[in-house]
Design an enzyme around this catalytic site. Sequence first.
Site, PDB file in Angstrom:
ATOM      1  N   TYR A 157     -10.243  47.320 -43.917  1.00 50.98           N
ATOM      2  CA  TYR A 157     -10.257  46.343 -45.006  1.00 50.98           C
ATOM      3  C   TYR A 157      -9.473  45.104 -44.569  1.00 50.98           C
ATOM      4  O   TYR A 157      -8.259  45.160 -44.370  1.00 50.98           O
ATOM      5  CB  TYR A 157      -9.631  46.915 -46.279  1.00 50.98           C
ATOM      6  CG  TYR A 157     -10.427  48.015 -46.952  1.00 50.98           C
ATOM      7  CD1 TYR A 157     -11.693  48.390 -46.508  1.00 50.98           C
ATOM      8  CD2 TYR A 157      -9.910  48.699 -48.052  1.00 50.98           C
ATOM      9  CE1 TYR A 157     -12.411  49.392 -47.132  1.00 50.98           C
ATOM     10  CE2 TYR A 157     -10.630  49.699 -48.690  1.00 50.98           C
ATOM     11  CZ  TYR A 157     -11.875  50.047 -48.219  1.00 50.98           C
ATOM     12  OH  TYR A 157     -12.582  51.045 -48.836  1.00 50.98           O
ATOM     13  N   SER A 158     -10.191  44.005 -44.430  1.00 51.81           N
ATOM     14  CA  SER A 158      -9.586  42.751 -43.977  1.00 51.81           C
ATOM     15  C   SER A 158      -8.786  42.942 -42.694  1.00 51.81           C
ATOM     16  O   SER A 158      -7.700  42.374 -42.508  1.00 51.81           O
ATOM     17  CB  SER A 158      -8.699  42.147 -45.076  1.00 51.81           C
ATOM     18  OG  SER A 158      -9.482  41.661 -46.141  1.00 51.81           O
TER      19      SER A 158
END
Length: 343
Positions: A63-64
């Site tokens: 995630y990111s």
Amino acid sequence: MMEHRQLGRSGFKVPVLSFGTGTFGGKGEFFEAWGTSDVTEASRLVDICLDAGLTMFDSADIYSAGAAEEVLGEAIKGRRNQVLISTKATFRSGDDANAVGSSRFHLVDAVEKALRRLQTDHIDLFQLHGFDALTPQEETLSALDDLVRAGKIRYIGCSNFSGWHLMKSLATAERYNLPRHVAHQAYYSLIGREYEWELMPLGRDQGVSAVVWSPLGWGRLTGKIGRDKPIPAGSRLHKTADMGPQVEDEYLYKVVDALEQVGEEVGKTVPQVALNWLLQRPTVANVIVGARNEEQLRANLGAVGWTLTLEQVAKLDAASERPKTYPYWHQAYFAERNPFPVG
């Protein structure tokens, strides 16, 4: 007070809602479309969650590019003992040949890096983000066993497994007395009910709970989309629709019509009804809700504390029912000895 449920065949209890941190960080076009919460906003969202009894936060190393875990770590600083953390690894997290999969090399490295980003000494629920067919299950589970014994993770789960993937892992765990998955983080929604065909009966039989991701059908059951309501200009679907589950418009509209009808009966919104329906499904222990802002979070928290009637559930079931593929349509004829999970 937030309801808690036992997670699979374990003594661990989790709140029925957890907060998904895919909206934290906002690095890269895909995750930027999800959300861009920085530490200040994330801290405020954590405050609201804790006030409501939502104490579990879900993340992943991809995630990111790790930023979501970093933001979460900052947002819970000084209150780690008040929260439960679940995170995931398996997908590619770097250019190195071993920066992918569920090998001992990658999992140990991924957990160590996640602990640093989260600023904690343990992860409450660590999940394999996908199935790695190239690594022996013995190696994967042995590595996770070492991490459990070291106190770095407490329970293990998987995500996006096929039925045979999960059963093979559970059989390996039993054969070698290694940790078994107590949770399967799976896609399940009123417009995506394939989980019920094999993974739900397997989960009931083997004691593996569902932790549901994308419970609003990849952002389609927000109440902002319907027969006379095109996708709003600011919807992330404009950038991410092709990357998630595909849904025909007419089917979506049929389900949304039923959700709106039930919503009028109970005085709740479309997403609140959709989330409440999931919380009444067999094997579901936890539903992950996301929010890009305080308003969305408070709205999602309105999904708990009340219950749909059996008639309302039946109406939603009928609207969302889809033809099954083989062998599931054939097995349905033998319900006498092959019943659908209940309770």
